[in-house]
Design an enzyme around this catalytic site. Structure first.
Site, PDB file in Angstrom:
ATOM      1  N   THR A   3      87.490  -3.158 -24.614  1.00 16.25           N
ATOM      2  CA  THR A   3      87.315  -2.778 -26.584  1.00 16.25           C
ATOM      3  C   THR A   3      87.633  -4.366 -26.629  1.00 16.25           C
ATOM      4  OG1 THR A   3      89.719  -2.076 -25.443  1.00 16.25           O
ATOM      5  CG2 THR A   3      89.459  -3.311 -27.510  1.00 16.25           C
ATOM      6  N   TYR A  19      89.115  -1.872 -11.852  1.00 12.34           N
ATOM      7  CA  TYR A  19      89.035  -0.726 -13.871  1.00 12.34           C
ATOM      8  C   TYR A  19      88.617   0.007 -13.526  1.00 12.34           C
ATOM      9  CZ  TYR A  19      88.162  -1.077 -18.181  1.00 12.34           C
ATOM     10  OH  TYR A  19      88.126  -0.242 -19.472  1.00 12.34           O
ATOM     11  N   LYS A  27      93.762  -1.500 -12.830  1.00 11.38           N
ATOM     12  CA  LYS A  27      94.123  -0.090 -14.173  1.00 11.38           C
ATOM     13  C   LYS A  27      93.232   1.294 -14.381  1.00 11.38           C
ATOM     14  CE  LYS A  27      92.648  -0.743 -19.202  1.00 11.38           C
ATOM     15  NZ  LYS A  27      91.790  -1.503 -20.269  1.00 11.38           N
ATOM     16  N   ILE A  65      97.478  -1.877 -19.853  1.00 10.22           N
ATOM     17  CA  ILE A  65      96.680  -3.284 -20.008  1.00 10.22           C
ATOM     18  C   ILE A  65      96.091  -1.810 -21.669  1.00 10.22           C
ATOM     19  CG2 ILE A  65      94.008  -4.108 -20.195  1.00 10.22           C
ATOM     20  CD1 ILE A  65      95.008  -4.777 -17.564  1.00 10.22           C
TER      21      ILE A  65
END
Length: 296
Positions: free
Chosen positions: A48, A137, A165, A207
């Site tokens: 993001t 991730y 995540k 997250i």
């Protein structure tokens, strides 16, 4: 290696731009605004945050500005993804030098034939020299494949690797990670609409990109979910996110989050960098209307 200190709702920060450059003033304002609204941690230079569109100098500016703005009030988990170990190591060392608490790392992307053994070797190589805890991730839409559960299970035994995540959207995958790791390994849901289900199943939180825009809503959902009020938390989640999440899937999380933040007066501009493009004006109005309804 210190134990992880993050759970609840962590925000993968947008990187504000103004006339083509990083807007440090808006980034600082965003971090203060989120902390004041009870967000549990911040994550600069993630997906993001348009990390792949930042230069080395801009990466450093974003991470240092975020750490300074957070000022120890919440943990900072810096995104350090890269396709080669030297770049990743350089980013980790810089994040450590300015006071970040942990780093977020994908497996190398673009390669067409990676294997679980290759991913394991890469993560172990980074972990061996990392001065900061690593949070894996998993985002297969961007890396080409998931981090195999057996790889996660093996890495969870490494003291330097403290969590993961998951932005796959595959809740069965997430449940498998909960099964193959112990309670000391932090699992965070990255798919906004799976936040409550993740907590109910045993996750440590998430997250989540939309926490940029409506942190108050996420904080309320978090509180309900962790209090065991799953039904009310699911109602809040289902009322809040389908519309905005749909726009995120169509136009990109950074793009939609920035429109919402500009509408709320937190950042000066919704500017994004190619390959992202601004949303059409009519869509921006629809996003702003949704955000206004949630923020009231």
């Amino acid at each position: 290696m210190s134990e992880p200190t993050f759970s609840g709702v962590l925000c993968p920060l947008v990187t504000p731009f103004e006339d083509g450059t990083v807007d440090e003033t808006s980034l600082t304002a965003l971090v203060h605004w989120l902390v004041d609204r009870d967000i549990d941690g911040v994550v600069p230079c993630g997906t993001t945050g348009e990390f792949a569109s930042l230069s080395r100098a801009e990466f450093r500016t974003v991470v240092e500005t975020t750490v300074d703005a957070a000022d120890g009030r919440v943990p900072v988990v810096a995104g350090v993804a890269g396709t080669d170990s030297s770049t990743v190591t350089d980013r980790i060392e810089f994040a450590a030098s300015v006071g970040a608490d942990a780093v977020l790392l994908t497996q190398p992307y673009f390669h067409t034939a990676p294997t679980p053994a290759g991913d394991l070797r890469f993560f172990e190589m980074i972990a061996e020299s990392s001065p900061l805890p690593l949070v894996l991730y998993n985002i297969p839409a961007c890396t080409g494949q998931p981090i195999a559960p057996e790889t996660v299970a093996e890495l969870s035994e490494n003291d330097a690797v403290v969590g993961l995540k998951d932005s796959s959207g595959d809740f069965d995958y997430f449940l498998e990670l909960l099964r193959v790791t112990d309670d000391q390994f932090t699992l965070l849901e990255g798919y906004d609409q799976h936040y409550v289900s993740g907590v109910h199943a045993g996750s440590d939180g998430g997250i989540n990109a939309l926490s940029n825009v409506v942190p108050e809503v996420f904080a309320e959902i978090r509180d309900e979910a962790f209090a065991g009020e799953t039904e009310s938390a699911l109602e809040l989640e289902q009322d809040a996110f389908p519309g905005l999440f749909g726009y995120c899937m169509e136009y990109g999380f950074a793009t939609v989050a920035k429109v919402g933040l500009e509408h709320r007066g937190v950042i000066e501009s919704a500017e994004v960098r190619p390959p992202l493009t601004p949303v059409p004006d009519d869509v921006a109005e629809e996003i702003s209307t949704l955000v206004a309804g949630l923020a009231d």
